[in-house]
Enzyme design. Structure first.
Site, PDB file in Angstrom:
ATOM      1  N   TYR A   1      -5.561  -4.576   5.919  1.00  0.00           N
ATOM      2  CA  TYR A   1      -5.941  -4.165   4.562  1.00  0.00           C
ATOM      3  C   TYR A   1      -7.380  -3.652   4.532  1.00  0.00           C
ATOM      4  O   TYR A   1      -7.680  -2.595   3.966  1.00  0.00           O
ATOM      5  CB  TYR A   1      -5.777  -5.343   3.602  1.00  0.00           C
ATOM      6  CG  TYR A   1      -6.105  -5.029   2.159  1.00  0.00           C
ATOM      7  CD1 TYR A   1      -5.190  -4.384   1.339  1.00  0.00           C
ATOM      8  CD2 TYR A   1      -7.339  -5.395   1.615  1.00  0.00           C
ATOM      9  CE1 TYR A   1      -5.490  -4.099   0.016  1.00  0.00           C
ATOM     10  CE2 TYR A   1      -7.651  -5.111   0.295  1.00  0.00           C
ATOM     11  CZ  TYR A   1      -6.719  -4.470  -0.503  1.00  0.00           C
ATOM     12  OH  TYR A   1      -7.026  -4.194  -1.809  1.00  0.00           O
TER      13      TYR A   1
ATOM     14  N   SER B   1     -11.746  -0.784  -2.377  1.00  0.00           N
ATOM     15  CA  SER B   1     -11.851  -2.238  -2.485  1.00  0.00           C
ATOM     16  C   SER B   1     -13.207  -2.695  -1.970  1.00  0.00           C
ATOM     17  O   SER B   1     -13.831  -2.020  -1.130  1.00  0.00           O
ATOM     18  CB  SER B   1     -10.749  -2.912  -1.655  1.00  0.00           C
ATOM     19  OG  SER B   1     -10.966  -4.309  -1.551  1.00  0.00           O
TER      20      SER B   1
END
Length: 670
Positions: free
Chosen positions: A560, A547
């Site tokens: 995250y 990501s």
């Protein structure tokens, strides 16, 4: 005729996949003269009876086809006649005429079937097949000695029809059967009469144990043990089948295979090779047989497999050199297409999932033929020199040359986690479109099965249920993959989950859940992938879907972002460690994938929208506005990046993280 063809082709007792052909004769209006012209409609080269359509037919003028008898140069030059068929075609379109066209056109009957039923082929491959054919059919079916498919065989069968008008068909030595009739229904009935009469004859006259007694210790393992053993062996077996060029595999532990391999005569019969031409074109001249009991230590079985593989390659090269002529096609490869493992089952290989499966089906046909022939006589396939003539037939070589170029990912097997939706589903679709066989892995079994169906079913994709936090289930997923397609070459770590909370609201459970699924799950999947890839010796690719948050620090994202940073560094660590095995490890850093994203649909989108002060339905547009390119990122864009990494153009790239974020300057890699 088409309905008859599909009925006959749908039953494997009648013929094998893509084996045999059917035809019909009739009249039509010649568009040039306006007069009536006699035509032959016949299944074309490479088609399958069970799925035959009008486009699969070759249409030829009978007057021109029959006139070829006057210019036929003889059996030594009969291959030239196939090119002559093109000059007999009527109109444009349709399929290319097959080598069996003469059989259909020259026989004086309105409808003709040529099939390869196991029962008829068993008589055709029996040592005294001519006598048995006479006993079985009492004169209603003639015997035609072995002759390679071609124009002369068509003349031979036409002569039978002319001199023996009571015959409904013939058994072709070493090959199969041909039947005819005045109508489509009569022809079909005659074909089925030959097949069923031969089957009943073998059942009634055959001795009970044609393959001999069971070999002690070679009995089939219990089902769970058998499949576990097959999965452990599969990567090593695939390595043996892929030394010359990578192959896709297929595994079966069907009862007919296990019984054959448990019996005393299986080594002798396997060494004789397969029977009719359709068989050994797909199975090679003979299989490789592991000569150890199924309970032998795995390390011993792997070592013996490697020894047998070297012996097989040497013997195959010698076979080629014994029979090759100066104008023979080059040897296509010396690896086996079928590997038999007593007590476990059969691995078969080909250029794709369907070809691999069909090769195995053909060897099951061969076992059935051996059983029938041994039950009433002795199995006696055609001479090795004739097998070579078929396997390295210039006409078959020409057919191979006409095949389209393989897709970039042909022969590669991909396993994608989290592939039931969103980015994973898009990746699975792109890899399948580029030729890969895909294992759709997801914790949601129904979603995985739906995607596998979208991709075309079990020859192209299979679904496996996997929770990437569970080592045992990951192992089971890879076992399922290697049993479905022989191995694994490409793994995409895509499974993910997200919780968007500020630090003081993030619980230990939130942290543990995200880290269990993403960095820990990716580690476990990559470890299992590396084990399989190392055993195969074919290199491979591991891709992480990380990501932008792996390198960009933002609020309310501690769990995250930290999990994604861990994944990104795994890319570097594994690239450094696995490079010596030819395994490349790369990653993709997406951002703002809202539409179609499983993570955003699971509540993450609502929380991120609230954080940024925009309606959830406008979140994708919001992310796009803050990028340099002002473009929204979709799952397909991430899939494109995965393909760019694994498609072959970046063969010397490893340890790379590719941003797919439409340009977020703060996330530029440094």
């Amino acid at each position: 005729m088409l309905a008859r063809s599909r009925r006959l082709g749908a039953d494997p007792r009648n013929t094998n996949y893509a084996g045999g052909n059917t035809s019909a004769k009739g009249t039509a209006t010649d568009p040039v003269t306006g007069g009536e012209v006699e035509l032959l409609w016949v299944k074309g080269s490479g088609g399958d009876l069970g799925t035959l359509t009008g486009q699969g037919l070759a249409v030829l003028r009978l007057d021109r086809l029959r006139a070829l008898r006057e210019v036929y140069p003889g059996a030594e030059r009969e291959d030239e006649m196939v090119a002559a068929f093109d000059h007999c075609l009527h109109g444009r379109g349709g399929a290319a005429p097959s080598i069996d066209t003469a059989m259909h056109g020259l026989v004086d009957a309105a409808h003709v079937d040529h099939l390869h039923p196991d029962s008829g082929t068993a008589l055709a491959c029996a040592a005294d097949g001519e006598r048995l054919t006479a006993e079985c059919f009492g004169g209603r079916v003639a015997w035609v000695p072995w002759r390679r498919p071609g124009f002369q065989l068509g003349l031979d069968i036409a002569a039978v029809r002319k001199t023996d008008p009571q015959a409904i068909g013939c058994v072709l030595g070493g090959h199969g059967i041909t039947a005819w009739g005045g109508s489509s229904g009569e022809c079909e009935r005659n074909s089925l009469e030959i097949i069923r009469t031969a089957g009943a004859f073998l059942a009634e006259r055959g001795r009970p144990r044609p393959f001999g007694p069971v070999i002690e210790g070679y009995e089939p393992l219990p089902s769970d043990e058998r499949r576990a053993r097959a999965a452990a062996l599969a990567p090593y077996v695939r390595a043996a089948a892929s030394a010359d060029r990578p192959q896709v595999g297929h595994f079966t532990d069907a009862g007919v295979v296990l019984d054959f391999l448990s019996r005393a005569e299986h080594p002798r019969l396997a060494a004789l090779g397969t029977s009719c031409p359709d068989h050994f074109l797909r199975t090679k001249v003979r299989p490789l047989v592991l000569d150890l009991p199924p309970t032998a230590p795995l390390a011993d079985a792997v070592a013996r497999l490697k020894e047998l593989h070297e012996e097989y390659r040497a013997e195959y090269r010698a076979y080629y050199e014994r029979h090759a002529r100066p104008d023979s096609p080059a040897m296509r490869g010396a690896d086996p297409a079928v590997v038999l493992v007593p007590g476990v089952g059969m691995f078969s290989f080909g250029r794709d999932g369907q070809t691999a499966r069909v090769a195995g089906e053909f060897y099951v046909n061969a076992i059935n033929v051996m059983r029938g022939a041994e039950a009433v006589s002795a199995y006696s396939p055609i001479e090795e020199s004739e097998k070579f003539r078929i396997e390295y037939w210039e006409l078959e070589e020409a057919k191979l040359r006409r095949m389209p170029a393989p897709a970039p990912l042909a022969t590669r097997v991909a396993l994608v986690t989290g592939a039931g939706s969103g980015i994973g589903r898009a990746i699975a679709h792109r890899l399948a479109a580029e030729g890969a066989c895909v294992v759709v892995a997801d914790v949601d079994t129904a979603a995985a099965e739906a995607v596998a169906d979208e991709l075309g079913g079990p020859d192209r994709a299979v679904a496996v249920a996997v929770d990437v936090t569970d080592e045992e289930r990951i192992g089971a997923a890879f076992d399922a993959a290697v049993l479905a397609f022989g191995g694994v070459d490409l793994v995409v770590n895509n499974a993910g989950v997200s919780v968007s909370k500020p630090l003081l609201e993030t619980t230990a459970a939130d942290w543990d859940r995200q880290h269990a699924i993403m960095p820990r799950g990716s580690f476990l999947v990559s470890r299992e992938a590396a084990r399989v890839m190392a055993a195969q010796g074919l290199g491979g690719d591991i891709v992480y879907i990380a990501s932008k948050n792996a390198v960009f620090a933002g609020p309310d994202n501690i769990a995250y972002g930290a999990a994604k940073a861990d994944q990104a560094h795994q890319v570097r660590l594994l690239a450094a460690e696995l490079g010596g095995l030819g395994i490349r490890v790369n990653g993709v850093n997406p951002d703002g994938v809202v539409r179609g994203s499983g993570i955003f649909a699971g509540g993450w989108g609502a929380r991120r929208a609230a954080l940024h002060g925009v309606p959830e339905e406008e979140l994708g547009a919001f992310y796009a506005r803050r990028t340099l390119l002002k473009r929204e990122v979709l799952p397909e864009h991430v899939a494109n990046a995965v393909f760019a990494l694994v498609g072959g153009e970046l063969s010397h790239t490893t340890g790379l993280l590719v941003p797919v974020d439409a340009g977020v300057a703060a996330a530029f890699l440094r």
